[in-house]
Design a protein around this motif. Sequence first.
Motif, PDB file in Angstrom:
ATOM      1  N   ASP A  47       0.827  -1.202   0.000  1.00 13.39           N
ATOM      2  CA  ASP A  47       0.000   0.000   0.000  1.00 13.39           C
ATOM      3  C   ASP A  47       0.864   1.255   0.000  1.00 13.39           C
ATOM      4  O   ASP A  47       0.520   2.242  -0.640  1.00 13.39           O
ATOM      5  CB  ASP A  47      -0.916   0.004   1.224  1.00 13.39           C
ATOM      6  CG  ASP A  47      -1.946  -1.107   1.170  1.00 13.39           C
ATOM      7  OD1 ASP A  47      -3.082  -0.827   0.758  1.00 13.39           O
ATOM      8  OD2 ASP A  47      -1.605  -2.250   1.504  1.00 13.39           O
ATOM      9  N   TRP A  92      -4.864  -7.245   1.498  1.00 12.68           N
ATOM     10  CA  TRP A  92      -5.819  -6.764   2.497  1.00 12.68           C
ATOM     11  C   TRP A  92      -6.466  -7.934   3.229  1.00 12.68           C
ATOM     12  O   TRP A  92      -6.664  -7.887   4.436  1.00 12.68           O
ATOM     13  CB  TRP A  92      -6.894  -5.911   1.846  1.00 12.68           C
ATOM     14  CG  TRP A  92      -6.412  -4.599   1.312  1.00 12.68           C
ATOM     15  CD1 TRP A  92      -5.243  -3.951   1.616  1.00 12.68           C
ATOM     16  CD2 TRP A  92      -7.076  -3.779   0.372  1.00 12.68           C
ATOM     17  NE1 TRP A  92      -5.153  -2.768   0.919  1.00 12.68           N
ATOM     18  CE2 TRP A  92      -6.266  -2.639   0.147  1.00 12.68           C
ATOM     19  CE3 TRP A  92      -8.274  -3.872  -0.311  1.00 12.68           C
ATOM     20  CZ2 TRP A  92      -6.630  -1.620  -0.721  1.00 12.68           C
ATOM     21  CZ3 TRP A  92      -8.631  -2.863  -1.178  1.00 12.68           C
ATOM     22  CH2 TRP A  92      -7.814  -1.741  -1.375  1.00 12.68           C
ATOM     23  N   GLU A 151      -5.986   0.158   9.415  1.00 13.16           N
ATOM     24  CA  GLU A 151      -6.213  -0.600   8.176  1.00 13.16           C
ATOM     25  C   GLU A 151      -7.210   0.116   7.264  1.00 13.16           C
ATOM     26  O   GLU A 151      -6.988   0.215   6.055  1.00 13.16           O
ATOM     27  CB  GLU A 151      -6.707  -2.007   8.517  1.00 13.16           C
ATOM     28  CG  GLU A 151      -6.853  -2.911   7.339  1.00 13.16           C
ATOM     29  CD  GLU A 151      -5.538  -3.231   6.660  1.00 13.16           C
ATOM     30  OE1 GLU A 151      -5.584  -3.592   5.476  1.00 13.16           O
ATOM     31  OE2 GLU A 151      -4.458  -3.100   7.284  1.00 13.16           O
ATOM     32  N   SER A 152      -8.291   0.619   7.822  1.00 14.72           N
ATOM     33  CA  SER A 152      -9.275   1.302   6.972  1.00 14.72           C
ATOM     34  C   SER A 152      -8.689   2.576   6.372  1.00 14.72           C
ATOM     35  O   SER A 152      -8.973   2.907   5.216  1.00 14.72           O
ATOM     36  CB  SER A 152     -10.563   1.591   7.745  1.00 14.72           C
ATOM     37  OG  SER A 152     -10.332   2.545   8.747  1.00 14.72           O
ATOM     38  N   ARG A 155      -6.228   1.459   3.588  1.00 14.18           N
ATOM     39  CA  ARG A 155      -6.980   1.003   2.411  1.00 14.18           C
ATOM     40  C   ARG A 155      -7.550   2.174   1.631  1.00 14.18           C
ATOM     41  O   ARG A 155      -7.475   2.203   0.407  1.00 14.18           O
ATOM     42  CB  ARG A 155      -8.120   0.074   2.823  1.00 14.18           C
ATOM     43  CG  ARG A 155      -7.678  -1.297   3.167  1.00 14.18           C
ATOM     44  CD  ARG A 155      -8.858  -2.183   3.423  1.00 14.18           C
ATOM     45  NE  ARG A 155      -8.425  -3.464   3.943  1.00 14.18           N
ATOM     46  CZ  ARG A 155      -9.205  -4.505   4.070  1.00 14.18           C
ATOM     47  NH1 ARG A 155     -10.474  -4.430   3.727  1.00 14.18           N
ATOM     48  NH2 ARG A 155      -8.739  -5.635   4.545  1.00 14.18           N
ATOM     49  N   THR A 185     -15.069   0.806  -0.546  1.00 14.10           N
ATOM     50  CA  THR A 185     -14.078   1.877  -0.534  1.00 14.10           C
ATOM     51  C   THR A 185     -14.491   3.045  -1.417  1.00 14.10           C
ATOM     52  O   THR A 185     -14.186   4.189  -1.113  1.00 14.10           O
ATOM     53  CB  THR A 185     -12.689   1.365  -0.948  1.00 14.10           C
ATOM     54  OG1 THR A 185     -12.794   0.719  -2.198  1.00 14.10           O
ATOM     55  CG2 THR A 185     -12.113   0.425   0.083  1.00 14.10           C
TER      56      THR A 185
END
Length: 189
Positions: A47, A92, A151-152, A155, A185
């Motif tokens: 990422d 993910w 994490e969110s 992402r 997302t």
Amino acid sequence: MPSKQPQLGSLAVQAPSLTPQIVHVSPSTCHDLTLFKELLKEYRKLDDTIVMRLNRANATMRDRERTGDRKLTGHVQDEACAYLWRELVANWERRTQLVGYCIGVVDQSIDEKQKGIDGENVDPSVQRKIKAEKYAEEVKRRQIHNELTVESIVRQRSVDAFRARCRYFTPPALDAEARKVWEATVKKA
């Protein structure tokens, strides 16, 4: 303790390497927050380098088309975006699996400590020690849960960068899991 210990490899992390490392996650991995966070950091490298990876995937697809190694089914940019999207989603999923597993391990440890506290005929000094250990486990659980928030954010940042370069990309209709992630997302964007 969760019955199945996930085998998590850093496939996307070691992208140029053809021999990905398999990491065997155990309860001790979850109880060692330094190791746990280090492992997540390795997984998040994909990422963190998404723009570079998009450039590399684009160049690789162009080279394959030029040399005739592979007939592309669509435009080079579309192929590169699809390739990187599959890598992102798989990474993910591995991170989510890791965090979920560790939450389960720590929750079980907390439950065991609570049973020790609730037990009859427990010496008060032993009970205080167990309460302190339980508190430490609860702090650890909060820190692991905080990784879900991180994490969110990671992402969403990756999707924003991905969408900036792959404006017309949509995951294939046949890949239901990737579509679900994409739609979740995109709604946040």
